[in-house]
Design a protein around this motif. Structure first.
Motif, PDB file in Angstrom:
ATOM      1  N   GLY A  29       2.709  -7.163  -9.708  1.00  0.00           N
ATOM      2  CA  GLY A  29       3.421  -6.810 -10.938  1.00  0.00           C
ATOM      3  C   GLY A  29       4.781  -6.174 -10.728  1.00  0.00           C
ATOM      4  O   GLY A  29       5.463  -5.837 -11.705  1.00  0.00           O
ATOM      5  N   ALA A  30       5.206  -5.990  -9.467  1.00  0.00           N
ATOM      6  CA  ALA A  30       6.519  -5.385  -9.222  1.00  0.00           C
ATOM      7  C   ALA A  30       7.617  -6.384  -9.574  1.00  0.00           C
ATOM      8  O   ALA A  30       7.397  -7.597  -9.613  1.00  0.00           O
ATOM      9  N   SER A  31       8.807  -5.821  -9.808  1.00  0.00           N
ATOM     10  CA  SER A  31       9.986  -6.646 -10.070  1.00  0.00           C
ATOM     11  C   SER A  31      10.853  -6.563  -8.807  1.00  0.00           C
ATOM     12  O   SER A  31      11.193  -5.469  -8.360  1.00  0.00           O
ATOM     13  N   VAL A  32      11.171  -7.713  -8.217  1.00  0.00           N
ATOM     14  CA  VAL A  32      11.840  -7.729  -6.912  1.00  0.00           C
ATOM     15  C   VAL A  32      13.223  -8.353  -7.043  1.00  0.00           C
ATOM     16  O   VAL A  32      13.400  -9.375  -7.709  1.00  0.00           O
ATOM     17  N   VAL A  33      14.211  -7.705  -6.394  1.00  0.00           N
ATOM     18  CA  VAL A  33      15.540  -8.304  -6.267  1.00  0.00           C
ATOM     19  C   VAL A  33      15.837  -8.436  -4.771  1.00  0.00           C
ATOM     20  O   VAL A  33      15.539  -7.531  -4.006  1.00  0.00           O
ATOM     21  N   VAL A  34      16.357  -9.596  -4.386  1.00  0.00           N
ATOM     22  CA  VAL A  34      16.759  -9.769  -2.989  1.00  0.00           C
ATOM     23  C   VAL A  34      18.279  -9.797  -2.918  1.00  0.00           C
ATOM     24  O   VAL A  34      18.943 -10.314  -3.821  1.00  0.00           O
ATOM     25  N   CYS A  35      18.809  -9.234  -1.827  1.00  0.00           N
ATOM     26  CA  CYS A  35      20.263  -9.089  -1.699  1.00  0.00           C
ATOM     27  C   CYS A  35      20.679  -9.271  -0.247  1.00  0.00           C
ATOM     28  O   CYS A  35      20.050  -8.706   0.656  1.00  0.00           O
ATOM     29  N   GLY A  36      21.717 -10.050  -0.032  1.00  0.00           N
ATOM     30  CA  GLY A  36      22.270 -10.225   1.310  1.00  0.00           C
ATOM     31  C   GLY A  36      23.462 -11.147   1.222  1.00  0.00           C
ATOM     32  O   GLY A  36      23.794 -11.643   0.135  1.00  0.00           O
ATOM     33  N   PRO A  37      24.087 -11.425   2.363  1.00  0.00           N
ATOM     34  CA  PRO A  37      25.171 -12.415   2.364  1.00  0.00           C
ATOM     35  C   PRO A  37      24.612 -13.757   1.896  1.00  0.00           C
ATOM     36  O   PRO A  37      23.449 -14.067   2.187  1.00  0.00           O
ATOM     37  N   SER A  38      25.388 -14.557   1.208  1.00  0.00           N
ATOM     38  CA  SER A  38      24.859 -15.816   0.650  1.00  0.00           C
ATOM     39  C   SER A  38      24.287 -16.712   1.743  1.00  0.00           C
ATOM     40  O   SER A  38      23.351 -17.461   1.515  1.00  0.00           O
TER      41      SER A  38
ATOM     42  N   ASN B 187      -4.503   6.020 -10.438  1.00  0.00           N
ATOM     43  CA  ASN B 187      -4.766   4.604 -10.722  1.00  0.00           C
ATOM     44  C   ASN B 187      -3.496   3.811 -11.011  1.00  0.00           C
ATOM     45  O   ASN B 187      -3.574   2.643 -11.397  1.00  0.00           O
ATOM     46  N   ALA B 188      -2.327   4.430 -10.829  1.00  0.00           N
ATOM     47  CA  ALA B 188      -1.070   3.712 -11.131  1.00  0.00           C
ATOM     48  C   ALA B 188      -0.977   2.465 -10.267  1.00  0.00           C
ATOM     49  O   ALA B 188      -1.387   2.462  -9.105  1.00  0.00           O
ATOM     50  N   ASP B 189      -0.451   1.401 -10.859  1.00  0.00           N
ATOM     51  CA  ASP B 189      -0.238   0.194 -10.070  1.00  0.00           C
ATOM     52  C   ASP B 189       1.259  -0.106 -10.000  1.00  0.00           C
ATOM     53  O   ASP B 189       2.079   0.739 -10.364  1.00  0.00           O
ATOM     54  N   LEU B 190       1.602  -1.299  -9.529  1.00  0.00           N
ATOM     55  CA  LEU B 190       3.015  -1.600  -9.276  1.00  0.00           C
ATOM     56  C   LEU B 190       3.693  -2.305 -10.440  1.00  0.00           C
ATOM     57  O   LEU B 190       4.851  -2.721 -10.310  1.00  0.00           O
ATOM     58  N   ASP B 191       3.002  -2.435 -11.563  1.00  0.00           N
ATOM     59  CA  ASP B 191       3.602  -3.147 -12.694  1.00  0.00           C
ATOM     60  C   ASP B 191       4.947  -2.532 -13.068  1.00  0.00           C
ATOM     61  O   ASP B 191       5.044  -1.335 -13.361  1.00  0.00           O
ATOM     62  N   GLY B 192       6.000  -3.348 -13.008  1.00  0.00           N
ATOM     63  CA  GLY B 192       7.335  -2.917 -13.426  1.00  0.00           C
ATOM     64  C   GLY B 192       8.115  -2.136 -12.386  1.00  0.00           C
ATOM     65  O   GLY B 192       9.283  -1.819 -12.611  1.00  0.00           O
ATOM     66  N   VAL B 193       7.506  -1.822 -11.244  1.00  0.00           N
ATOM     67  CA  VAL B 193       8.237  -1.072 -10.201  1.00  0.00           C
ATOM     68  C   VAL B 193       9.318  -1.985  -9.616  1.00  0.00           C
ATOM     69  O   VAL B 193       9.054  -3.143  -9.277  1.00  0.00           O
TER      70      VAL B 193
ATOM     71  N   TYR C 191       0.838  -1.208   0.000  1.00  0.00           N
ATOM     72  CA  TYR C 191       0.000   0.000   0.000  1.00  0.00           C
ATOM     73  C   TYR C 191       0.876   1.263   0.000  1.00  0.00           C
ATOM     74  O   TYR C 191       0.634   2.213  -0.755  1.00  0.00           O
ATOM     75  N   THR C 192       1.899   1.261   0.853  1.00  0.00           N
ATOM     76  CA  THR C 192       2.776   2.431   0.988  1.00  0.00           C
ATOM     77  C   THR C 192       3.508   2.705  -0.336  1.00  0.00           C
ATOM     78  O   THR C 192       3.612   3.851  -0.774  1.00  0.00           O
ATOM     79  N   ILE C 193       4.000   1.627  -0.952  1.00  0.00           N
ATOM     80  CA  ILE C 193       4.707   1.803  -2.229  1.00  0.00           C
ATOM     81  C   ILE C 193       3.733   2.322  -3.290  1.00  0.00           C
ATOM     82  O   ILE C 193       4.033   3.285  -4.014  1.00  0.00           O
ATOM     83  N   ARG C 194       2.563   1.704  -3.391  1.00  0.00           N
ATOM     84  CA  ARG C 194       1.592   2.115  -4.420  1.00  0.00           C
ATOM     85  C   ARG C 194       1.161   3.569  -4.227  1.00  0.00           C
ATOM     86  O   ARG C 194       1.040   4.333  -5.181  1.00  0.00           O
TER      87      ARG C 194
ATOM     88  N   ASP D 266       6.316  -9.829   1.457  1.00  0.00           N
ATOM     89  CA  ASP D 266       6.544  -8.756   0.485  1.00  0.00           C
ATOM     90  C   ASP D 266       6.764  -9.331  -0.915  1.00  0.00           C
ATOM     91  O   ASP D 266       6.233  -8.811  -1.898  1.00  0.00           O
ATOM     92  N   ILE D 267       7.542 -10.400  -0.998  1.00  0.00           N
ATOM     93  CA  ILE D 267       7.800 -10.989  -2.323  1.00  0.00           C
ATOM     94  C   ILE D 267       6.495 -11.484  -2.945  1.00  0.00           C
ATOM     95  O   ILE D 267       6.183 -11.193  -4.097  1.00  0.00           O
ATOM     96  N   TRP D 268       5.695 -12.230  -2.165  1.00  0.00           N
ATOM     97  CA  TRP D 268       4.421 -12.731  -2.725  1.00  0.00           C
ATOM     98  C   TRP D 268       3.520 -11.567  -3.131  1.00  0.00           C
ATOM     99  O   TRP D 268       2.973 -11.542  -4.236  1.00  0.00           O
ATOM    100  N   GLY D 269       3.389 -10.620  -2.230  1.00  0.00           N
ATOM    101  CA  GLY D 269       2.460  -9.518  -2.491  1.00  0.00           C
ATOM    102  C   GLY D 269       2.912  -8.651  -3.658  1.00  0.00           C
ATOM    103  O   GLY D 269       2.152  -8.378  -4.586  1.00  0.00           O
TER     104      GLY D 269
END
Ligand code: CP
Length: 335
Positions: A198-207, A167-173, A153-156, A190-193
């Protein structure tokens, strides 16, 4: 009620965003603004009588500041009666099972039971056996669905404001989630939601803090912070959960800070407008510096504000679930 969603809520419980369709997630997000407006009333009563006479039970087996108070406030703003049960003062410490405790709570005619538990699946197991409407407020490292909803919600909301498009959505964010992915129920929700929206998600951390096969959730994966954030519109920093680590999973705090901390220096690799988010509680100056957490790009306290409206929306939709209008046979299939 909802201005844009045409979906209808039919579920008895809210256990995981993995279970929900995009339409169902959007229904919750579209229901929240009316409740945000209630909370922001400057004159008049910050309440609506939509859950009057209902009993909402907050049942927390793990510490919580934001989620517990947010659910309690949300229930009160809907004019429900509320009860809070903490594990340390309930009879589970004398050996009573979760099922027996809930059966006793239900004997007092509870309607919604909000549960946080250290075991993944606790909310699901209770929802299957009991008639109360169960809301998962965090189960081990599995999911924290209302956190995922308030984050989406906060991001949208910010995307809509910055693009001047209601009416903007998260497609491609592009959203970068940084830190302790392995122990994080927030990361999973967060990943599921976000990906369903439609957002594009990258996760980053120590392996060592990236679960094996996390890419199967439809995310990009990197151990390079600058690579993760270079095109991110949102940088979502996770808390390092030292209490859930059986052994230290990175060489030293100093090493983690050098490679993964979100601070002024690492943010030079990110777009200037990128939002900074964190679910709280924050380990200040470990995963994020205080100046960034409190800075102009940070929406961390907006997340908290939006959380109350999201939880009001969730409880309102649950109590008014259309499953209650369906014949018994169909109803049991929907629970
Ligand atoms: N974000 C979150 O779940 O915070 P609490 O642990 O304080 O509830």
């Amino acid at each position: 009620m909802s201005e844009t969603s045409t979906a209808v809520w039919t579920r008895k419980d809210l256990i995981a965003l993995e279970d929900l369709s995009r339409d169902e997630i959007e229904l919750i997000l579209d229901t929240a603004p009316q409740f945000l407006a209630v909370s922001k009333r400057e004159s008049g009563i910050k309440k609506v009588p939509l859950l009057q006479g209902r009993l909402v039970v907050n049942w927390f087996f793990e510490p919580s500041t934001r989620t517990r108070t947010s659910f309690e406030l949300a229930a009160k703003r809907l004019t429900a009666d509320t009860l809070t049960i903490s594990a340390s003062t309930s009879s589970t410490v004398k050996g009573e099972t979760l099922h027996d405790t809930l059966a006793n709570i239900e004997a007092m005619h509870s309607d919604i039971v909000v549960i946080r538990h250290s075991q993944a699946g606790a909310a699901y197991i209770l929802a299957k056996r009991h008639r109360s409407q169960i809301v998962n407020a965090g189960d081990g490292a599995h999911e924290h669905p209302t956190q995922g909803l308030l984050d989406a919600y906060t991001i949208r909301d910010h995307i809509r404001k910055t693009r001047h498009d209601p009416n903007a959505d998260l497609d491609g964010v592009r959203v970068a989630i940084i830190g302790d992915i392995a122990h994080s129920r927030v990361a999973r929700s967060d990943i599921w939601g976000l990906t369903k929206l439609g957002a594009s998600v990258v996760v980053c951390g120590p392996s060592t803090l990236l679960p094996p096969h996390i890419n199967r959730m439809g995310v990009d994966v990197t151990t390079n912070l600058r690579e993760a954030i270079h095109d991110a519109e949102v940088i979502y920093v996770l808390r390092i959960q030292l209490e859930r680590q059986q052994r230290c999973l990175f060489p030293s705090i100093r090493e983690y800070i050098r490679l993964f901390r979100v601070d002024k220096e690492s943010l030079q690799a990110a777009p200037k407008h990128a939002l900074i988010m964190h679910p709280g509680p924050i380990n200040r100056d470990l995963e994020i510096t205080a100046d960034v957490a409190d800075g102009a790009r940070s929406v961390i306290l907006e997340q908290v504000t939006n959380g109350v409206a999201i939880r009001m929306a969730v409880m309102h939709l649950l109590v008014n679930s259309r499953r209650n209008e369906l014949p018994g046979a169909e109803r049991s299939l929907l629970s």
